[in-house]
Scaffold this active site. Structure first.
Site, PDB file in Angstrom:
ATOM      1  N   VAL A 111      -0.158   8.053  -7.081  1.00  0.00           N
ATOM      2  CA  VAL A 111      -0.578   9.440  -6.847  1.00  0.00           C
ATOM      3  C   VAL A 111       0.301  10.398  -7.651  1.00  0.00           C
ATOM      4  CG1 VAL A 111      -0.670  11.292  -5.136  1.00  0.00           C
ATOM      5  CG2 VAL A 111      -1.632   9.072  -4.591  1.00  0.00           C
TER       6      VAL A 111
ATOM      7  N   LEU B 142       0.821  -1.200   0.000  1.00  0.00           N
ATOM      8  CA  LEU B 142       0.000   0.000   0.000  1.00  0.00           C
ATOM      9  C   LEU B 142       0.861   1.259   0.000  1.00  0.00           C
ATOM     10  CD1 LEU B 142      -2.596   1.658   0.400  1.00  0.00           C
ATOM     11  CD2 LEU B 142      -2.506   1.083   2.834  1.00  0.00           C
TER      12      LEU B 142
ATOM     13  N   TYR C 284       2.940   1.583  -3.551  1.00  0.00           N
ATOM     14  CA  TYR C 284       1.971   1.654  -4.649  1.00  0.00           C
ATOM     15  C   TYR C 284       1.239   2.993  -4.624  1.00  0.00           C
ATOM     16  CZ  TYR C 284      -2.494   0.844  -7.038  1.00  0.00           C
ATOM     17  OH  TYR C 284      -3.612   0.963  -7.840  1.00  0.00           O
ATOM     18  N   HIS C 285       0.854   3.421  -3.435  1.00  0.00           N
ATOM     19  CA  HIS C 285       0.133   4.684  -3.282  1.00  0.00           C
ATOM     20  C   HIS C 285       1.006   5.861  -3.718  1.00  0.00           C
ATOM     21  CE1 HIS C 285      -1.288   8.182  -0.814  1.00  0.00           C
ATOM     22  NE2 HIS C 285      -2.445   7.778  -1.297  1.00  0.00           N
ATOM     23  N   HIS C 286       2.269   5.860  -3.293  1.00  0.00           N
ATOM     24  CA  HIS C 286       3.170   6.957  -3.655  1.00  0.00           C
ATOM     25  C   HIS C 286       3.340   7.063  -5.167  1.00  0.00           C
ATOM     26  CE1 HIS C 286       4.616   8.977  -0.132  1.00  0.00           C
ATOM     27  NE2 HIS C 286       4.906   7.848   0.500  1.00  0.00           N
TER      28      HIS C 286
END
Length: 269
Positions: free
Chosen positions: A153, A145, A148-150
């Site tokens: 975004v 998470l 992947y999120h970094h």
């Protein structure tokens, strides 16, 4: 059809001089030419993260308490100010023009107050990659998470800003607000302060609510785009929806694993 907001509609919003002088046209043109650099940053980020984990395997973890406090506090202050400035703009649009215009109008990218903070937001997604350095160097568990999120975004923010797509005001203001809470929490924890557990629950709940709202806004952009009100593209809406749905699943799973499952285990012991 929605009337496009102009400066006269927003004349009473107080601006700082640096916000007034900001050249949003130059910023948008730069992003249109250079947004693909977000892929370069993402590849370098992934290489450094996983290469760094390999490098640290045989080495002792670093403490880095003071640098982490400074890092988290800096991002907390930036996010708080960004949330206040963009939030005041969005509240004005909501109160004066309604929910639909707050989603569909492009004035967030070039209006007073918000234009600087919109660009600051998308640029900040590159230095925010530095969060992961503390995870790697302190040999903490690196969640899928997290990285992947970094990456996603960063890619989506730069990809969308160049086209001034509808919904951006909501996406950015929500992210600023959640990050204001999140980085304040990180700074307090890094400083050794005892933060009540419910505060962490509130932050994750706010993140989940952000993802639900992200899916909702994307759906409304698609619906109203068919009526000519929301300037966007099907490919952008598709990526936004997939991104927010994946976040919703991942953050919901994190909430369950971190709070609900742990509580149920504690009760059975």
């Amino acid at each position: 059809m929605l009337k496009i907001l102009n400066d006269s509609d927003l004349h009473h919003l107080s601006e700082y001089s640096f916000e007034r002088r900001f050249d949003e046209r130059g910023a948008i043109e730069w992003m249109q030419e250079n947004w693909w650099h977000s892929f370069v940053f993402s590849v370098l980020y992934a290489a450094l993260v996983f290469g760094g984990q390999h490098y640290m395997k045989a080495r002792p973890k670093l403490d880095l308490r003071l640098p982490l406090v400074i890092w988290s506090l800096s991002l907390a202050l930036f996010s708080i100010i960004g949330a206040v400035r963009t939030g005041s703009y969005m509240l004005h649009i909501l109160s004066s023009s309604g929910f639909r215009r707050s989603i569909c109008d492009q004035s967030f990218y070039n209006g007073p107050v918000s234009k600087f903070w919109a660009y600051a937001f998308v640029l900040s997604k590159a230095p925010e990659l530095g969060d992961t350095a503390f995870v790697v160097l302190r040999k903490q568990k690196l969640l899928f998470l997290h990285w992947y999120h970094h990456i996603t975004v960063l890619l989506y923010s730069w990809y969308s800003y160049k086209d001034m797509v509808a919904g951006g005001g909501w996406f950015m203001t929500m992210n600023y607000t959640v990050h204001a809470l999140m980085y304040s929490y990180y700074a307090a924890r890094a400083a050794g302060l005892r933060v009540p557990r419910p505060f962490a629950v509130v932050i994750t709940s706010a993140q989940i609510a952000q993802m639900v709202m992200g899916v909702t806004v994307s759906s409304l952009v698609y619906r109203w785009m068919q009526q000519g009100d929301c300037p966007s593209r099907v490919d952008n809406i598709t990526w936004a929806t997939l991104m927010y749905l994946s976040y919703l699943l991942l953050f919901s799973n994190f909430f369950y694993q971190s709070y609900l499952r742990q509580n149920s285990k504690a009760k059975t012991q």
